[in-house]
Design an enzyme around this catalytic site. Structure first.
Site, short mmCIF file in Angstrom:
data_model
loop_
_atom_site.label_atom_id
_atom_site.label_comp_id
_atom_site.label_asym_id
_atom_site.label_seq_id
_atom_site.Cartn_x
_atom_site.Cartn_y
_atom_site.Cartn_z
N HIS B 14 0.92 -1.11 -0.02
CA HIS B 14 0.12 0.14 0.02
C HIS B 14 0.98 1.32 0.01
O HIS B 14 2.20 1.24 0.10
CB HIS B 14 -0.93 0.07 1.30
CG HIS B 14 -0.27 0.20 2.46
ND1 HIS B 14 -0.86 0.37 3.76
CD2 HIS B 14 1.21 0.10 2.86
CE1 HIS B 14 -0.10 0.40 4.73
NE2 HIS B 14 0.99 0.47 4.63
N CYS B 33 5.61 6.59 3.78
CA CYS B 33 4.58 5.97 3.39
C CYS B 33 3.89 6.68 2.18
O CYS B 33 2.89 5.80 1.38
CB CYS B 33 3.56 5.68 4.33
SG CYS B 33 3.91 5.05 6.14
N HIS B 39 5.07 -0.04 -0.62
CA HIS B 39 5.69 -0.85 0.13
C HIS B 39 4.71 -2.07 0.95
O HIS B 39 3.59 -1.70 0.91
CB HIS B 39 6.65 -0.13 1.40
CG HIS B 39 5.40 0.74 2.28
ND1 HIS B 39 4.83 1.78 2.05
CD2 HIS B 39 4.88 0.14 3.55
CE1 HIS B 39 4.08 2.24 2.92
NE2 HIS B 39 4.13 1.13 3.93
N HIS B 41 3.39 -5.23 3.69
CA HIS B 41 3.47 -5.53 5.29
C HIS B 41 2.90 -7.23 5.15
O HIS B 41 2.21 -7.47 4.44
CB HIS B 41 2.74 -4.80 6.18
CG HIS B 41 2.89 -3.37 6.22
ND1 HIS B 41 4.11 -3.08 7.12
CD2 HIS B 41 2.56 -2.34 5.52
CE1 HIS B 41 4.27 -1.64 7.19
NE2 HIS B 41 3.31 -1.31 6.24
N ASP B 79 -4.82 -10.58 -0.09
CA ASP B 79 -3.50 -11.38 -0.05
C ASP B 79 -2.80 -11.31 -1.17
O ASP B 79 -3.29 -11.22 -2.33
CB ASP B 79 -3.82 -12.79 0.55
CG ASP B 79 -2.41 -13.27 0.98
OD1 ASP B 79 -1.50 -12.79 1.38
OD2 ASP B 79 -2.43 -14.57 0.66
N HIS B 80 -1.56 -10.78 -1.15
CA HIS B 80 -0.83 -10.60 -2.20
C HIS B 80 -1.26 -9.44 -3.33
O HIS B 80 -1.25 -9.96 -4.46
CB HIS B 80 -0.26 -11.86 -3.07
CG HIS B 80 0.68 -12.62 -2.14
ND1 HIS B 80 0.11 -13.15 -0.82
CD2 HIS B 80 2.03 -12.51 -2.17
CE1 HIS B 80 1.35 -13.96 -0.23
NE2 HIS B 80 2.40 -13.34 -1.10
N GLU B 124 -0.29 -4.51 11.81
CA GLU B 124 0.49 -4.30 10.58
C GLU B 124 1.83 -4.70 10.63
O GLU B 124 2.62 -4.96 9.73
CB GLU B 124 0.55 -2.45 10.28
CG GLU B 124 1.20 -2.00 9.10
CD GLU B 124 1.35 -0.45 8.89
OE1 GLU B 124 0.29 -0.27 8.37
OE2 GLU B 124 2.13 -0.17 9.59
#
Lengths: 140, 136
Positions: B14, B33, B39, B41, B79-80, B124
């Site tokens: 994100h 950010c 980037h 998490h 996810d991903h 996070e």
């Protein structure tokens, strides 16, 4: 929408549990090994929980940079790598983790106003943890 | 009342950017950010439901059903993924952990049978998490 944000921090400090209100024998009976006159240390894990409406423009309860900066300046730099018994707030108050929780809560309540302070939680070791939320009920 | 918590993990990328802010404001408020390439998490999700224990099954909730709903509504979608570009809620909203917890609550709330949603917790990182209880 109200959300709760929790940030964890680490600091290390030493302390000795000893109350002037008790005899030496009572101190030993009450605090056991923690009454050892030379003190001992812990790696404390501190959790600070703040809450508030999520700002539409930023998507945040509060800016983490502000919270981190405040905690670093007012809490971590005060307690990290110190002997708690040497500090003014523990001159008369035994530096148990209960009292440390209350002290840190009050530092945050006095000075951090970017979000509502909900709770301070401290893990003294992996086996014990303490929480304080002032006069409010702890939210589970 | 008994509370049951089911965990899941997902990894996503994100970045934080509000088109109403100037580039300088975006950089000042969101710092690193704000990097437009994003980037990532490894998020940990905890879904807590509450209810009375069914006397016949001994369950608060059918875990299999809860797991399926979490997979379908959350993990399959997030996810991903690059949250800003691939998850509809975050086209117009910044994918902060706060907004992620709210979006996950909204995705799950009406899909649960039996038990009632109590709390969404999104980590996070191990040192930062957000709780949402459905409060206005």
């Amino acid at each position: 929408m109200k959300a709760y944000l929790t940030r964890r921090y680490l600091f290390s400090a030493s302390h000795r549990l000893h109350s002037d209100a008790m005899s030496d024998e009572e101190n030993r009976a009450t605090y056991g090994k923690c009454n050892n006159p030379h003190g001992h240390g812990h790696n404390y894990r501190l959790e600070v929980t703040v809450s508030g409406p999520v700002d539409d423009r930023t998507g945040m309860v509060c800016n983490l940079v502000d919270l981190d900066g405040f905690v670093e300046r007012e809490v971590l730099s005060r307690y990290d790598l110190e002997n708690l018994n040497m500090l003014q707030e523990f001159a008369k108050n035994v530096p148990t983790t209960e009292n440390l929780c209350v002290e840190i809560f009050e530092i945050l309540q006095r000075g951090f106003h970017q979000a509502h302070l909900e709770r301070v939680r401290i893990e003294e070791t992996m086996m014990n943890a303490f929480e304080y939320s002032g006069t409010a009920e702890l939210r589970k | 009342m008994v509370y049951l918590t089911r965990k899941a993990e997902f990894s996503a990328s994100h970045y934080y950017h509000n088109p109403d802010f100037t580039p300088e404001e975006n950089r000042r408020i969101f710092g690193k950010c704000n990097n437009p390439h994003g980037h990532g998490h490894n998020y940990t999700l905890e879904v807590t439901v509450k209810g009375e224990v069914d006397p016949r099954s001994g369950f608060v909730v059918d875990l299999k059903q809860l797991k399926e709903v979490m997979h379908r509504e959350v993990l399959d979608a997030m996810d991903h993924r690059f949250l800003n570009k691939e998850v509809p809620e975050f086209v117009a909203q910044i994918p902060t952990t706060e907004n992620l917890a709210i979006a996950i609550w909204q995705r799950l709330e009406t899909k649960l049978q039996q038990a009632k949603l109590h709390r969404i917790r999104v980590y996070e990182t191990p040192d930062l998490f957000v709780d949402f209880y459905g409060e206005a």
